[in-house]
Design an enzyme around this catalytic site. Sequence first.
Site, PDB file in Angstrom:
ATOM      1  CE1 TYR A 186       2.249   5.118  -3.523  1.00 39.15           C
ATOM      2  CE2 TYR A 186       0.715   3.271  -4.035  1.00 39.15           C
ATOM      3  CZ  TYR A 186       1.774   3.922  -3.981  1.00 39.15           C
ATOM      4  OH  TYR A 186       2.914   2.835  -3.942  1.00 39.15           O
ATOM      5  N   GLY A 187      -3.357   8.966  -3.168  1.00 42.38           N
ATOM      6  CA  GLY A 187      -4.522   9.639  -3.622  1.00 42.38           C
ATOM      7  C   GLY A 187      -4.721  10.880  -4.428  1.00 42.38           C
ATOM      8  CD  GLU A 237       0.446   6.391   6.234  1.00 45.17           C
ATOM      9  OE1 GLU A 237       1.684   6.171   6.318  1.00 45.17           O
ATOM     10  OE2 GLU A 237      -0.091   5.301   5.758  1.00 45.17           O
ATOM     11  CB  CYS A 283      -3.573   0.490  -2.203  1.00 47.07           C
ATOM     12  SG  CYS A 283      -3.740   2.393  -2.634  1.00 47.07           S
ATOM     13  CG  ASN A 284      -9.896   0.568  -2.023  1.00 47.42           C
ATOM     14  OD1 ASN A 284     -10.874   0.003  -2.306  1.00 47.42           O
ATOM     15  ND2 ASN A 284      -9.687   0.714  -0.800  1.00 47.42           N
ATOM     16  CB  THR A 285      -5.330   5.027  -4.450  1.00 44.91           C
ATOM     17  OG1 THR A 285      -6.208   5.443  -3.492  1.00 44.91           O
ATOM     18  CG2 THR A 285      -4.987   5.949  -5.405  1.00 44.91           C
ATOM     19  CB  CYS A 314      -9.408   4.757   1.540  1.00 37.86           C
ATOM     20  SG  CYS A 314      -7.774   5.237   2.061  1.00 37.86           S
ATOM     21  CB  THR A 315      -6.671  -0.294   2.667  1.00 39.44           C
ATOM     22  OG1 THR A 315      -5.529   0.518   2.330  1.00 39.44           O
ATOM     23  CG2 THR A 315      -7.156  -1.130   1.722  1.00 39.44           C
ATOM     24  CG  HIS A 316      -4.567   5.023   5.063  1.00 36.64           C
ATOM     25  ND1 HIS A 316      -4.400   4.400   3.769  1.00 36.64           N
ATOM     26  CD2 HIS A 316      -3.637   5.196   5.533  1.00 36.64           C
ATOM     27  CE1 HIS A 316      -3.135   4.695   3.645  1.00 36.64           C
ATOM     28  NE2 HIS A 316      -2.658   5.083   4.805  1.00 36.64           N
ATOM     29  CG  ASP A 327      -1.912   1.255   1.276  1.00 35.18           C
ATOM     30  OD1 ASP A 327      -2.315   1.949   0.314  1.00 35.18           O
ATOM     31  OD2 ASP A 327      -1.985   1.695   2.449  1.00 35.18           O
ATOM     32  CB  SER A 328       0.076   4.746  -0.318  1.00 32.12           C
ATOM     33  OG  SER A 328      -0.976   5.020   0.715  1.00 32.12           O
TER      34      SER A 328
END
Length: 256
Positions: A38-39, A147, A69-71, A179-181, A6-7
């Site tokens: 990344y978004g 983050e 990561c969806n993005t 979004c995975t966050h 992921d980012s």
Amino acid sequence: MIGIFDSGLGGLSVLRAIHGMLPGHDLLYLADSAYCPYGPRARAEVQARSLACGRWLVSRGAAVVVIACNTATSAAADLLRAELPVPVVGMEPGLKPAIAATRSGRVAVLATSGTLQGERFASLVERFAGGAQISTVACPDLVAYVEAGDLAGPQARAAVGGYMAPLRAQGVDTIVLGCTHFPFLRHLIADSAGPETVIIDTGHAVAAQVARVVSSIGDGPGRRDLRCVTTGDPAEVAGPLARVWGRPLPLAHIDV
Ligand code: DGL
């Protein structure tokens, strides 16, 4: 070994689901922290980062690459499937289960601007929305709270509350964590959205797909190795990672 990227730390929500479903497997998690988020980045840049991360995981022996990561899935899943010599599992916002769950016909999707502006999301809406009204909400500051490992502080709570108030006013009764966050802020989202609101997270569906792929290619359990690497500074990432995961995990720096 299953490679996951992921980012940054968001994909740990997917790692958690995979770890729960396939606890015997070796798991290597790559946080592309130097390039997070990344978004807001251009599609070509997300493609380049995703390909670099995917190739690195394959070079370390990944038998499957998971885009947690969806993005990155939106921008680069097709590219990774064409370029990598191993199966690639991606993810997308759970619009289909949300449409099945909503009673008010009003659904909100929380995701990055990259995901919401992508063709894949437009196609999801076209295929599954039916007569439901879909509100899309890009929430880049929520990525930043995760983050920073701030999952329950007053500022994170206020930011979530600021997104939820208009959705409540619109009568939204189902919220997709696209979004995975965001699963790491699920408790704040639930508190603010109210007890009747259904919250959809696709982490377990992705883990189930990983389990199917692993069994179809005959990749057996390993030594239960669970390791993380970051393109950022491990001294900065380790603290937030431990707060997000619930305990410290082995973490090293890599250049990708
Ligand atoms: N976790 C990522 C996703 O699922 C993106 C967050 C970001 O880097 O902007 O879309």
